[in-house]
Design a protein around this motif. Structure first.
Motif, PDB file in Angstrom:
ATOM      1  N   LYS A 143       0.900  -1.087  -0.129  1.00 45.20           N
ATOM      2  CA  LYS A 143       0.088   0.111   0.168  1.00 45.20           C
ATOM      3  C   LYS A 143       1.090   1.099  -0.014  1.00 45.20           C
ATOM      4  O   LYS A 143       1.792   1.338   0.677  1.00 45.20           O
TER       5      LYS A 143
ATOM      6  N   ALA B 213       0.781   5.628   0.363  1.00 51.33           N
ATOM      7  CA  ALA B 213       0.300   6.900   0.764  1.00 51.33           C
ATOM      8  C   ALA B 213       1.040   7.923   0.281  1.00 51.33           C
ATOM      9  O   ALA B 213       2.241   8.204   0.546  1.00 51.33           O
TER      10      ALA B 213
ATOM     11  N   MET C 281       2.100  11.700   0.288  1.00 51.33           N
ATOM     12  CA  MET C 281       2.057  12.810   1.297  1.00 51.33           C
ATOM     13  C   MET C 281       2.623  13.965   0.687  1.00 51.33           C
ATOM     14  O   MET C 281       3.506  14.198  -0.096  1.00 51.33           O
TER      15      MET C 281
ATOM     16  N   ILE D 292      -2.047  13.440   3.274  1.00 49.77           N
ATOM     17  CA  ILE D 292      -2.183  12.278   2.512  1.00 49.77           C
ATOM     18  C   ILE D 292      -3.045  12.866   1.289  1.00 49.77           C
ATOM     19  O   ILE D 292      -4.280  12.548   1.595  1.00 49.77           O
TER      20      ILE D 292
ATOM     21  N   GLU E  73      -3.228  10.822  -1.552  1.00 53.59           N
ATOM     22  CA  GLU E  73      -3.721   9.668  -2.345  1.00 53.59           C
ATOM     23  C   GLU E  73      -3.102   8.339  -1.700  1.00 53.59           C
ATOM     24  O   GLU E  73      -2.008   8.460  -1.172  1.00 53.59           O
ATOM     25  N   TYR E  74      -4.161   7.384  -1.292  1.00 51.25           N
ATOM     26  CA  TYR E  74      -3.838   6.146  -0.754  1.00 51.25           C
ATOM     27  C   TYR E  74      -4.430   5.001  -1.507  1.00 51.25           C
ATOM     28  O   TYR E  74      -5.381   5.100  -1.893  1.00 51.25           O
TER      29      TYR E  74
ATOM     30  N   ILE F 157      -1.640   2.878  -7.651  1.00 51.27           N
ATOM     31  CA  ILE F 157      -0.872   4.218  -7.517  1.00 51.27           C
ATOM     32  C   ILE F 157       0.112   4.374  -8.621  1.00 51.27           C
ATOM     33  O   ILE F 157      -0.011   5.482  -9.321  1.00 51.27           O
TER      34      ILE F 157
ATOM     35  N   THR G 222       0.121  13.092  -7.525  1.00 50.04           N
ATOM     36  CA  THR G 222       0.662  11.717  -7.741  1.00 50.04           C
ATOM     37  C   THR G 222       1.011  11.550  -9.518  1.00 50.04           C
ATOM     38  O   THR G 222       1.931  10.983  -9.883  1.00 50.04           O
TER      39      THR G 222
ATOM     40  N   GLN H  47      -9.527   3.721  -4.072  1.00 53.02           N
ATOM     41  CA  GLN H  47      -8.239   4.710  -3.776  1.00 53.02           C
ATOM     42  C   GLN H  47      -8.906   5.924  -3.158  1.00 53.02           C
ATOM     43  O   GLN H  47      -9.904   6.168  -3.441  1.00 53.02           O
TER      44      GLN H  47
END
Length: 253
Positions: free
Chosen positions: A138, A140, A142, A147, A149-150, A156, A165, A227
């Motif tokens: 996973k 994250a 930042m 955060i 997008e996770y 991702i 991102t 997401q």
């Protein structure tokens, strides 16, 4: 004290700075066991020798000083210290900083093997996207303490949603970009001063899609395609290639 090292431990950035230069490395790792487990120095050093074997060091290195070890060896000592009490969580802060590419690969491979062997969870803090792709399940992303997008690592990298991102992924060198004769680009501007944060989305001053609402309101995180994304216009950005978001930057790069 009950939690530190026993439940949660840390691999610090820069192994040389994490080790005392005037104390033998074996004694530094043994100190953790002596303080938390009540072992004698001899008992602790015996455990440290076993730990050194597991992290790829010769047991005799317990008598070495930090300056007698290479960068990769020092990092292995720090890893042994972090795992000495079998914690459930290890925080690895830039664990491959200042190491050459070959040693980086060895350290990451070691961490993955130890993670499986001890059943420990690892949080990696890194600026190196290649490291994320290699070790993470996973991710994250930042920015300025938020955060943005996770999600799982594949999503991702293959289907980023947030403009930040997309900018990070789009700045990675690739064969396809070379074939299309596209220059590498970077996200314009600089990170904000966290002491004087402007209202609204922290990424708004650098975002090519920013509108008035972005400068007034911090977006709430939303779930999109499994997401979590913090962007007012996340729905509109699904499936949009990074190049389309940052087209003006690419054209002027």
């Amino acid at each position: 004290k009950k939690i530190r090292w026993k439940e949660i431990s840390m691999i610090f950035q820069g192994a040389m700075n994490a080790l005392n230069p005037v104390i033998k490395v074996g004694g530094q790792v043994a100190e953790v066991l002596m303080l938390h487990e009540g072992m004698t120095k001899e008992e602790a050093l015996e455990v440290v020798r076993e730990l050194f074997i597991q992290v790829g060091l010769e047991p005799g290195r317990v008598n070495a000083y930090p300056h007698q070890l290479s960068g990769g060896m020092k990092q292995r000592v720090v890893i042994a210290m972090a795992l000495a009490l079998r914690p459930s969580l290890v925080i690895a802060d830039e664990p491959t900083t200042a190491l050459d590419v070959t040693i980086q690969a060895q350290i990451l491979d070691l961490l993955k093997k130890l993670q499986r062997r001890f059943g420990v969870s690892v949080i990696y803090i890194t600026h190196d996207l290649a490291v994320l792709a290699e070790v993470a399940n996973k991710v994250a992303i930042m920015y300025a303490g938020y955060i943005m997008e996770y999600g799982d690592v594949v999503s991702i990298f293959k289907e980023p949603i947030h403009p930040y991102t997309k900018g990070l992924i789009g700045s990675i060198p690739s064969i396809s970009r070379i074939k299309k004769r596209r220059k590498l680009f970077s996200i314009p501007g600089a990170p904000p001063d966290l002491r004087q944060m402007a209202p609204g989305c922290p990424f708004a001053p650098r975002c090519p899609l920013a509108k008035d609402i972005c400068r007034k309101e911090v977006p709430e995180p939303r779930e999109i395609n499994k997401q979590i994304v913090r962007c007012h216009f996340a729905d509109e950005l699904v499936g949009v290639p990074p190049e389309d978001i940052w087209l003006k930057i690419l054209e002027t790069a």
